[in-house]
Design an enzyme around this catalytic site. Sequence first.
Site, PDB file in Angstrom:
ATOM      1  N   HIS A  15       0.826  -1.202   0.000  1.00 37.31           N
ATOM      2  CA  HIS A  15       0.000   0.000   0.000  1.00 37.31           C
ATOM      3  C   HIS A  15       0.866   1.260   0.000  1.00 37.31           C
ATOM      4  CE1 HIS A  15      -2.315  -3.313   1.721  1.00 37.31           C
ATOM      5  NE2 HIS A  15      -3.410  -2.703   1.310  1.00 37.31           N
ATOM      6  N   HIS A  25      -2.340  -0.813   7.063  1.00 34.93           N
ATOM      7  CA  HIS A  25      -1.957  -1.113   5.674  1.00 34.93           C
ATOM      8  C   HIS A  25      -0.830  -0.200   5.213  1.00 34.93           C
ATOM      9  CE1 HIS A  25      -5.180   1.904   5.536  1.00 34.93           C
ATOM     10  NE2 HIS A  25      -4.638   2.352   4.422  1.00 34.93           N
ATOM     11  N   GLY A  40      -3.768  -3.511  11.340  1.00 32.53           N
ATOM     12  CA  GLY A  40      -4.199  -4.037  10.039  1.00 32.53           C
ATOM     13  C   GLY A  40      -5.705  -4.180  10.050  1.00 32.53           C
ATOM     14  N   ASP A  54      -9.493   6.877   7.263  1.00 32.34           N
ATOM     15  CA  ASP A  54     -10.962   6.904   7.159  1.00 32.34           C
ATOM     16  C   ASP A  54     -11.553   5.577   7.614  1.00 32.34           C
ATOM     17  OD1 ASP A  54     -11.160   9.517   5.723  1.00 32.34           O
ATOM     18  OD2 ASP A  54     -10.052   8.405   4.178  1.00 32.34           O
ATOM     19  N   ILE A  59     -10.425   9.164   0.622  1.00 39.71           N
ATOM     20  CA  ILE A  59     -10.359   7.984  -0.257  1.00 39.71           C
ATOM     21  C   ILE A  59     -10.304   6.710   0.579  1.00 39.71           C
ATOM     22  CG2 ILE A  59      -8.749   6.708  -1.782  1.00 39.71           C
ATOM     23  CD1 ILE A  59     -10.158   8.812  -3.366  1.00 39.71           C
ATOM     24  N   HIS A 102      -4.017   3.189  -3.402  1.00 44.20           N
ATOM     25  CA  HIS A 102      -4.248   2.642  -2.062  1.00 44.20           C
ATOM     26  C   HIS A 102      -3.468   1.353  -1.813  1.00 44.20           C
ATOM     27  CE1 HIS A 102      -6.313   0.997   1.476  1.00 44.20           C
ATOM     28  NE2 HIS A 102      -6.212  -0.130   0.809  1.00 44.20           N
ATOM     29  N   ARG A 162     -18.235 -17.659  39.155  1.00 46.89           N
ATOM     30  CA  ARG A 162     -18.020 -16.201  39.026  1.00 46.89           C
ATOM     31  C   ARG A 162     -17.750 -15.588  40.396  1.00 46.89           C
ATOM     32  NH1 ARG A 162     -23.808 -13.142  38.652  1.00 46.89           N
ATOM     33  NH2 ARG A 162     -25.049 -14.730  39.667  1.00 46.89           N
ATOM     34  N   SER A 166     -22.578  -8.730  37.780  1.00 49.30           N
ATOM     35  CA  SER A 166     -22.773 -10.079  37.230  1.00 49.30           C
ATOM     36  C   SER A 166     -21.457 -10.798  37.000  1.00 49.30           C
ATOM     37  CB  SER A 166     -23.502 -10.008  35.883  1.00 49.30           C
ATOM     38  OG  SER A 166     -24.761  -9.402  36.040  1.00 49.30           O
ATOM     39  N   HIS A 208     -21.466 -16.446  32.999  1.00 51.13           N
ATOM     40  CA  HIS A 208     -22.717 -16.915  32.397  1.00 51.13           C
ATOM     41  C   HIS A 208     -22.370 -17.806  31.206  1.00 51.13           C
ATOM     42  CE1 HIS A 208     -23.776 -13.659  35.008  1.00 51.13           C
ATOM     43  NE2 HIS A 208     -25.082 -13.843  34.820  1.00 51.13           N
ATOM     44  N   ASP A 243     -32.563 -16.070  30.973  1.00 51.16           N
ATOM     45  CA  ASP A 243     -32.273 -15.062  29.936  1.00 51.16           C
ATOM     46  C   ASP A 243     -32.359 -15.640  28.525  1.00 51.16           C
ATOM     47  OD1 ASP A 243     -32.121 -12.770  31.397  1.00 51.16           O
ATOM     48  OD2 ASP A 243     -29.929 -12.725  31.538  1.00 51.16           O
ATOM     49  N   HIS A 293     -28.520 -15.297  25.223  1.00 50.80           N
ATOM     50  CA  HIS A 293     -27.486 -15.094  26.233  1.00 50.80           C
ATOM     51  C   HIS A 293     -26.730 -16.378  26.574  1.00 50.80           C
ATOM     52  CE1 HIS A 293     -29.273 -11.231  26.495  1.00 50.80           C
ATOM     53  NE2 HIS A 293     -28.607 -10.876  27.581  1.00 50.80           N
TER      54      HIS A 293
END
Length: 661
Positions: free
Chosen positions: A33, A73, A122, A160, A192, A264, A357, A384, A461, A469, A473
Amino acid sequence: MTGAGPKRANFPQMANAIRALAMDAVEAAKSGHPGMPMGMADVATTLFAEHLKFDAAAPDWPDRDRFILSAGHGSMLIYSLGYLLGYDGMSLDQLKDFRQMGSKTAGHPEYGHAPAVETTTGPLGQGLANAVGMAIAEAHLNARFGDDAVDHRTYVIAGDGCLMEGISQEAISLAGHLKLRKLIVLWDDNNISIDGPISLSDSTDQLARFAASGWATCRVDGHDPAAISAAIEKAKSSSQPTLIACRTTIGYGAPTKAGTSATHGAPLGAEEIEGTRKALDWPYAPFEIPDDVLSNWRDAGARGGDVRAAWEKRISADKNCDAFKTAMSGDYAGVLTKAIADYKKALVETPQKLATRKASELALCVINDVIKETVGGSADLTGSNNTKTKDQNPLSAENYAGRYIYYGIREHGMAAAMNGMALHGGVVPYGGTFLVFTDYCRPAIRLSALMGVRVVYVMTHDSIGLGEDGPTHQPVEHLAALRAIPNLNVYRPCDGVETAECWELSLKTIATPSVIALTRQGLEQARLKQSGENLCARGAYVIAGKDAEDVTLIASGSEVSLALKAREALKQDGIKARVVSAPCFELFASQPESYHKEVLGKGPRVGVEAAVRQGWDLFLRRKDAFVGMSGFGASAPANELFEHFGITPAAVAAEAKRLIG
Ligand SMILES: Cc1ncc(C[n+]2csc(CCOP(=O)(O)OP(=O)(O)O)c2C)c(N)n1
Ligand SMILES: [Mg+2]
């Protein structure tokens, strides 16, 4: 603040050196590029020659400014800079070998290959979000150790594409909220992308968008060093993160292709290259950099030397020098081993029924106490995920010293920020969401693994066991999908003891990220005997019925207790079953064949996991059986779901009997 460096009058030729190297290397590789490095050459020259705090002789200097090429790139930009600035190992031959086997100059910048590459980029947008994590780490360490030790900025070049990707919104809004004033984004505003002008697909007012998230913004001519420099200078004293829109021409200098997407991602071709040399007044052969231009660049590479030397002196005299060095080393094996061993002993002495958890939270209380560098967080599921321990205060714009980040509902941004924090060093990030939402951060998890950084994903979970749920989920394919990522350890502990062991392994494994899959529902403690050894370290081990050879039941997480119950039921019928707990497939896969045989025994095997079978070939042969899920779950109380989907001790025992015949 830094040494003088080259004069601004020399910048145009210095920038042309980047342009020439980029177009020549892409031409030699027959791919790559050229457009982006050619367009952003003036911005990069101004940044590196006047502003960036770095020393090419010491790429790992902890207090260097970080530079992130989010538009990965444009890799030839960073490789050209590496050579021109005089980074060790970045020779002209490396540039000639761009994109070739074994070179440091991969198609996109790979962390750990070429010097000056702070993160792998990338996949567009990731670098920007990594930079947010780096700026968080800087702010936190600055609050902890003071300006004398930590005071640097994070600069990003984003295209962009980076700004269009969804992850950018998560990153931008988090950075604005946290008022990360030392974060400066230079946007390659060239109008571009690959398909053509940006107007084909986007009409966002980017400055308004950033401003709405609490950023300072401005627009400059990206080919005017004085304007670029003034904008950066202003950004340095901002109380907000800054976006500098740099209006540039992609492929600057190419006579017929500049300003078009033709530059590009393809070589310019011999004729266009000849025209570019003329247009830029660059009469040199491919890969030839005249001495005066190279010497200007080397001046730029060395201008931070004095500042670094002063920093080295300061830090060695600092009262916190040892603590700072410990933080930057990231090695906790010593303190962790003892703390976890003591904690496991206490657990075995008073067995408890716990959701894993919750067990994770208890383990974290021990860990956060002995490791001062952990910075936890959750994507709006703190209560949670059980990721916050009592003594953790929020890390906020008012208190960067806090050790807990409310990431908001930004799973992807959280994961990518954690990569940036781990890469920055000095902090150990962990963060949580529901296991099912690993899909929302998978691209960043993949990059943690590719880069080999220690990030701990606390994913609760973890199955239909979450119950009501429902299937949106309930992860069923996620364990398999995560286990498919190379260099990622996926842990699924079965009780409090295993949870502590998995946490210990996650933190000791410096070059591999970890996912810890945890239950919502309570589980009986399966490990009732004291063991000084970390039994999870080999990935799977016999948890009951060591010498039983009639059948082997293999399970992970919440299904270990089902397998243990099935074993009892089989005993009534005179069948001797062994039960293998398999908390980490990857670690088991890395064990020798002899260990596999010893653990798995001679009998037929039944695998049990409330998830799809994919990936279980590690344990199961064609004739073996699997009790698990083959489709999506449903919304109902957990116990009913396990019955409904046939993941029960009776079902496991029935499969075992069928195999024994
Ligand atoms: C997540 C992701 N999607 C798609 C691509 C493929 N891709 C690489 S560059 C690019 C266009 C980027 O446009 P811009 O950032 O404006 O780069 P420029 O053409 O200006 O150099 C695309 C789509 C990618 N690298 N990452
Ligand atoms: Mg563009």
